[in-house]
Design an enzyme around this catalytic site. Structure first.
Site, PDB file in Angstrom:
ATOM      1  N   HIS A 182      20.408  41.165  -4.250  1.00 15.59           N
ATOM      2  CA  HIS A 182      20.612  39.716  -4.300  1.00 15.59           C
ATOM      3  C   HIS A 182      19.478  39.107  -5.105  1.00 15.59           C
ATOM      4  CE1 HIS A 182      22.156  35.803  -2.932  1.00 15.59           C
ATOM      5  NE2 HIS A 182      20.879  35.440  -2.963  1.00 15.59           N
ATOM      6  N   CYS A 183      19.817  38.475  -6.226  1.00 16.34           N
ATOM      7  CA  CYS A 183      18.819  37.894  -7.119  1.00 16.34           C
ATOM      8  C   CYS A 183      18.565  36.447  -6.707  1.00 16.34           C
ATOM      9  CB  CYS A 183      19.297  37.964  -8.571  1.00 16.34           C
ATOM     10  SG  CYS A 183      18.092  37.321  -9.757  1.00 16.34           S
ATOM     11  N   VAL A 184      17.323  36.151  -6.324  1.00 13.20           N
ATOM     12  CA  VAL A 184      16.978  34.802  -5.888  1.00 13.20           C
ATOM     13  C   VAL A 184      17.024  33.824  -7.054  1.00 13.20           C
ATOM     14  CG1 VAL A 184      15.172  33.401  -4.832  1.00 13.20           C
ATOM     15  CG2 VAL A 184      15.564  35.725  -4.021  1.00 13.20           C
TER      16      VAL A 184
ATOM     17  N   GLY B 161      20.545  33.104  -7.793  1.00 16.00           N
ATOM     18  CA  GLY B 161      21.240  32.507  -6.670  1.00 16.00           C
ATOM     19  C   GLY B 161      22.538  33.201  -6.331  1.00 16.00           C
TER      20      GLY B 161
END
Length: 344
Positions: A191-193, A196
């Site tokens: 999950h790439c912050v 998003g």
């Protein structure tokens, strides 16, 4: 007087906040506000690094007047990087629920076509032909998704162990539930912050291209900063301090981006994901496989083709290899294998 003024100000702020929430529904969700703030911050960072350069580097402005193509290519890369960022963040990573819906709809359509064509042999048992990675699977009375997923696992696999407790859906191999997105993702990577969203089967290719473009842009901007400092190091000390600090931040970002690009290139060539590499011992169907064996590896060329060009079937699912296939993959490469391009 001060209390009434403060309460009036708070009421005004609440009304303004409610009005913004009605006009922009995405701002009412704290998670969406956080993602939007990160996107705005990322765009602002790009504008600051490029804007400061064009603001202080008069030599670059003169060069732009003489050779406009140079700056035009840089600006094109700058715009393309931001466009790729938003395209990647807006692309679905490939949710399991969407794949299940697509399979069930295709199965229902096939059943209707079989009934309409009046084929007795097929209408008696209600079987439907579904293709996954070149394999034809005949479906019986159970749901199409259940039989499709169970055929991807070795015989004897338990449905209860493969069902996500959060989505209540049977997960195919390489899928994982993301707690940030609250959905199961096909070929989950991470999950790439900053984006998003999750990185999965649907947007991993776009994510790789974004990293590549971001790395090229960061490298080019660093070169422009170094060129400026070489020719203008003693003109204005406060400008030099700003440029040196920004160059240090660019250098750190460049190292991180280069390592990330090399890491994901390695994953692509071996057909792995970050989750499979980092959490291999926690994944049930990978525990018994030796560390140096990549069960989904189909050779460098085939892996690159599937990663870059096999986008027609977004919900592509890979079955777990058989014991014979794992034994073949575990054999060390010989000179004959290299000459015959077995590794490719």
């Amino acid at each position: 007087m001060g209390v009434s003024c403060g309460s009036h100000l708070r009421e005004t702020c609440h009304r303004a906040s409610d009005r913004c929430s009605r006009l922009f529904p995405c701002l009412s969700d704290p998670a969406r506000r956080s993602v939007l703030s990160l996107k705005v911050a990322l765009v602002m960072l790009h504008l600051v690094f490029a804007g400061v350069l064009f603001l202080f580097d008069h030599d670059l402005i003169e060069k732009t007047k003489k050779e406009p193509w140079y700056t035009a290519i840089y600006v094109s890369l700058f715009v393309a990087t931001l466009v790729q960022y938003f395209v990647t963040s807006g692309t679905s990573p490939g949710y399991v629920l969407d794949a299940q819906k697509a399979v069930d709809e295709r199965d229902a359509l096939a059943r209707r076509l079989l009934l309409a064509s009046k084929q007795p042999a097929s209408s008696q048992n209600g079987s439907v032909l579904i293709t996954v990675d070149g394999r034809n699977h005949h479906r019986g009375n159970a749901t199409a998704w259940t039989k499709l997923v169970m055929d991807l696992y070795p015989p004897g696999a338990s449905i209860r162990n493969l069902t996500c407790p959060y989505c209540n859906v049977i997960q195919p191999p390489r899928a994982k539930h993301c707690h940030d997105c609250d959905k199961c993702v096909l070929q989950f990577d991470h999950h790439c912050v900053w984006l998003g969203t999750c990185i999965g089967q649907g947007n991993h290719c776009r994510f790789w291209w974004y990293i590549c473009e971001e790395t090229a842009l960061c490298l080019w901007t660093s070169i422009l900063y170094i060129s400026y400092l070489k020719s203008n190091i003693s003109k204005a000390w406060w400008v030099d301090i700003i440029m040196i600090l920004l160059l240090a931040a660019l250098s750190i970002s460049l190292i991180f981006l280069l390592l990330l690009l090399l890491f994901h290139s390695y994953l692509v060539m071996t057909n792995q994901t970050t989750y499979e590499l980092v959490r291999r011992r926690r994944i049930v169907y990978l525990r018994g496989i030796p560390e140096r064996v990549y069960p989904f590896n189909q050779g460098v060329c085939r892996n690159l083709y599937l990663f870059c060009f096999a986008r027609s079937g977004m919900y592509r699912m890979e079955p777990l290899p058989t014991a014979e296939e794992l034994e073949e993959k575990s054999k060390p490469y010989t000179c004959g294998d290299v000459l015959s391009c077995r590794c490719c």
